[in-house]
Scaffold this motif. Sequence first.
Motif, mmCIF file in Angstrom:
data_model
loop_
_atom_site.group_PDB
_atom_site.id
_atom_site.type_symbol
_atom_site.label_atom_id
_atom_site.label_comp_id
_atom_site.label_asym_id
_atom_site.label_seq_id
_atom_site.Cartn_x
_atom_site.Cartn_y
_atom_site.Cartn_z
ATOM 1 N N SER A 33 42.484 -6.281 -10.158
ATOM 2 C CA SER A 33 41.562 -6.949 -11.073
ATOM 3 C C SER A 33 41.896 -6.602 -12.528
ATOM 4 O O SER A 33 41.893 -7.470 -13.410
ATOM 5 N N ARG A 34 42.199 -5.344 -12.775
ATOM 6 C CA ARG A 34 42.576 -4.915 -14.128
ATOM 7 C C ARG A 34 43.873 -5.594 -14.569
ATOM 8 O O ARG A 34 44.008 -5.994 -15.730
ATOM 9 N N LEU A 35 44.824 -5.700 -13.641
ATOM 10 C CA LEU A 35 46.103 -6.334 -13.957
ATOM 11 C C LEU A 35 45.924 -7.822 -14.250
ATOM 12 O O LEU A 35 46.601 -8.385 -15.117
ATOM 13 N N ILE A 36 45.002 -8.450 -13.544
ATOM 14 C CA ILE A 36 44.675 -9.856 -13.816
ATOM 15 C C ILE A 36 44.060 -9.977 -15.211
ATOM 16 O O ILE A 36 44.440 -10.854 -15.995
ATOM 17 N N ASP A 37 43.137 -9.065 -15.543
ATOM 18 C CA ASP A 37 42.510 -9.066 -16.874
ATOM 19 C C ASP A 37 43.553 -8.866 -17.979
ATOM 20 O O ASP A 37 43.407 -9.399 -19.078
ATOM 21 N N LYS A 38 44.599 -8.096 -17.692
ATOM 22 C CA LYS A 38 45.664 -7.848 -18.669
ATOM 23 C C LYS A 38 46.646 -9.012 -18.761
ATOM 24 O O LYS A 38 47.511 -9.022 -19.630
ATOM 25 N N GLY A 39 46.525 -9.954 -17.828
ATOM 26 C CA GLY A 39 47.370 -11.137 -17.878
ATOM 27 C C GLY A 39 48.742 -10.996 -17.250
ATOM 28 O O GLY A 39 49.593 -11.861 -17.446
ATOM 29 N N VAL A 40 48.968 -9.935 -16.499
ATOM 30 C CA VAL A 40 50.283 -9.744 -15.874
ATOM 31 C C VAL A 40 50.298 -10.151 -14.404
ATOM 32 O O VAL A 40 51.350 -10.156 -13.766
ATOM 33 N N LEU A 41 49.125 -10.486 -13.891
ATOM 34 C CA LEU A 41 48.986 -10.829 -12.477
ATOM 35 C C LEU A 41 48.023 -12.001 -12.346
ATOM 36 O O LEU A 41 47.105 -12.148 -13.155
ATOM 37 N N GLN A 42 48.258 -12.820 -11.336
ATOM 38 C CA GLN A 42 47.312 -13.876 -10.977
ATOM 39 C C GLN A 42 47.076 -13.779 -9.477
ATOM 40 O O GLN A 42 47.887 -13.198 -8.744
ATOM 41 N N SER A 43 45.978 -14.392 -9.028
ATOM 42 C CA SER A 43 45.684 -14.337 -7.602
ATOM 43 C C SER A 43 44.848 -15.535 -7.180
ATOM 44 O O SER A 43 44.237 -16.208 -8.015
ATOM 45 N N ILE A 44 44.843 -15.728 -5.876
ATOM 46 C CA ILE A 44 43.896 -16.656 -5.262
ATOM 47 C C ILE A 44 43.266 -15.913 -4.092
ATOM 48 O O ILE A 44 43.913 -15.069 -3.461
ATOM 49 N N LYS A 45 41.999 -16.210 -3.851
ATOM 50 C CA LYS A 45 41.291 -15.575 -2.743
ATOM 51 C C LYS A 45 41.632 -16.316 -1.459
ATOM 52 O O LYS A 45 41.703 -17.543 -1.429
ATOM 53 N N LEU A 46 41.845 -15.553 -0.406
ATOM 54 C CA LEU A 46 42.165 -16.116 0.899
ATOM 55 C C LEU A 46 40.959 -15.959 1.817
ATOM 56 O O LEU A 46 40.641 -14.857 2.249
ATOM 57 N N GLY A 47 40.258 -17.011 2.072
ATOM 58 C CA GLY A 47 39.104 -16.951 2.965
ATOM 59 C C GLY A 47 37.932 -16.220 2.351
ATOM 60 O O GLY A 47 37.795 -16.109 1.144
ATOM 61 N N ARG A 48 37.080 -15.685 3.232
ATOM 62 C CA ARG A 48 35.851 -15.026 2.778
ATOM 63 C C ARG A 48 35.987 -13.512 2.648
ATOM 64 O O ARG A 48 35.089 -12.848 2.171
ATOM 65 N N SER A 49 37.066 -12.969 3.115
ATOM 66 C CA SER A 49 37.230 -11.514 3.073
ATOM 67 C C SER A 49 37.685 -11.064 1.684
ATOM 68 O O SER A 49 37.665 -11.830 0.730
ATOM 69 N N HIS A 50 38.143 -9.824 1.600
ATOM 70 C CA HIS A 50 38.668 -9.281 0.348
ATOM 71 C C HIS A 50 40.140 -9.619 0.179
ATOM 72 O O HIS A 50 40.777 -9.124 -0.751
ATOM 73 N N ALA A 51 40.681 -10.446 1.062
ATOM 74 C CA ALA A 51 42.108 -10.770 1.008
ATOM 75 C C ALA A 51 42.399 -11.718 -0.153
ATOM 76 O O ALA A 51 41.672 -12.681 -0.399
ATOM 77 N N HIS A 52 43.457 -11.403 -0.864
ATOM 78 C CA HIS A 52 43.944 -12.227 -1.973
ATOM 79 C C HIS A 52 45.453 -12.362 -1.833
ATOM 80 O O HIS A 52 46.103 -11.560 -1.169
ATOM 81 N N GLU A 53 45.982 -13.351 -2.518
ATOM 82 C CA GLU A 53 47.419 -13.487 -2.658
ATOM 83 C C GLU A 53 47.714 -13.320 -4.144
ATOM 84 O O GLU A 53 47.035 -13.920 -4.984
ATOM 85 N N TYR A 54 48.705 -12.476 -4.465
ATOM 86 C CA TYR A 54 49.006 -12.125 -5.850
ATOM 87 C C TYR A 54 50.428 -12.505 -6.215
ATOM 88 O O TYR A 54 51.324 -12.483 -5.378
ATOM 89 N N TRP A 55 50.626 -12.801 -7.497
ATOM 90 C CA TRP A 55 51.966 -12.996 -8.025
ATOM 91 C C TRP A 55 51.973 -12.558 -9.485
ATOM 92 O O TRP A 55 50.967 -12.619 -10.181
ATOM 93 N N ALA A 56 53.135 -12.081 -9.913
ATOM 94 C CA ALA A 56 53.291 -11.583 -11.276
ATOM 95 C C ALA A 56 53.458 -12.751 -12.244
ATOM 96 O O ALA A 56 54.127 -13.734 -11.938
ATOM 97 N N THR A 57 52.829 -12.630 -13.411
ATOM 98 C CA THR A 57 53.021 -13.612 -14.470
ATOM 99 C C THR A 57 53.992 -13.077 -15.521
ATOM 100 O O THR A 57 54.401 -13.812 -16.418
ATOM 101 N N VAL A 58 54.325 -11.801 -15.414
ATOM 102 C CA VAL A 58 55.295 -11.143 -16.287
ATOM 103 C C VAL A 58 56.309 -10.468 -15.372
ATOM 104 O O VAL A 58 55.928 -9.723 -14.471
ATOM 105 N N SER A 59 57.590 -10.739 -15.610
ATOM 106 C CA SER A 59 58.623 -10.108 -14.786
ATOM 107 C C SER A 59 58.779 -8.643 -15.191
ATOM 108 O O SER A 59 58.358 -8.233 -16.283
ATOM 109 N N GLU A 60 59.414 -7.885 -14.328
ATOM 110 C CA GLU A 60 59.661 -6.480 -14.638
ATOM 111 C C GLU A 60 60.522 -6.366 -15.895
ATOM 112 O O GLU A 60 60.266 -5.534 -16.765
#
Length: 124
Positions: A44-71
């Motif tokens: 969540s902090r990384l998303i707030d910093k703009g380096v990560l994005q996600s989508i929620k998968l179903g009703r659980s705590h599962a998410h799918e994440y991807w980097a918006t900034v490369s290493e």
Amino acid sequence: MLNITNAEMEIMRVIWDSMSKVTTKDIMGKLPDKKTTTILTLTSRLIDKGVLQSIKLGRSHAHEYWATVSEEEYQNIQTQNFIRSIHKGSAKSLISTLFRDETLTKNDIEELKEFIKKQASDND
């Protein structure tokens, strides 16, 4: 200034190393010492910093994440910040410090010389 903490960096390394989207479960598998709530907080902090994005998968705590900034992009940002703050914006100062450092071998120095020559010829 973009700053990723050590704990957040563990998450980013998992994502960068995967070179694709990862799920909460994937991260938990790579970081078994971290609790689910900790992973969710850090992502969540990384998303707030703009380096990560996600989508929620179903009703659980599962998410799918991807980097918006490369290493590499993050390394460049941090290196430029370091050069500005420690070496007053001078890359020459940074390099001279590295050359004075006894951890560089003669081979390291030769490789750096070749790199600098190549960069200079590419910029002509």
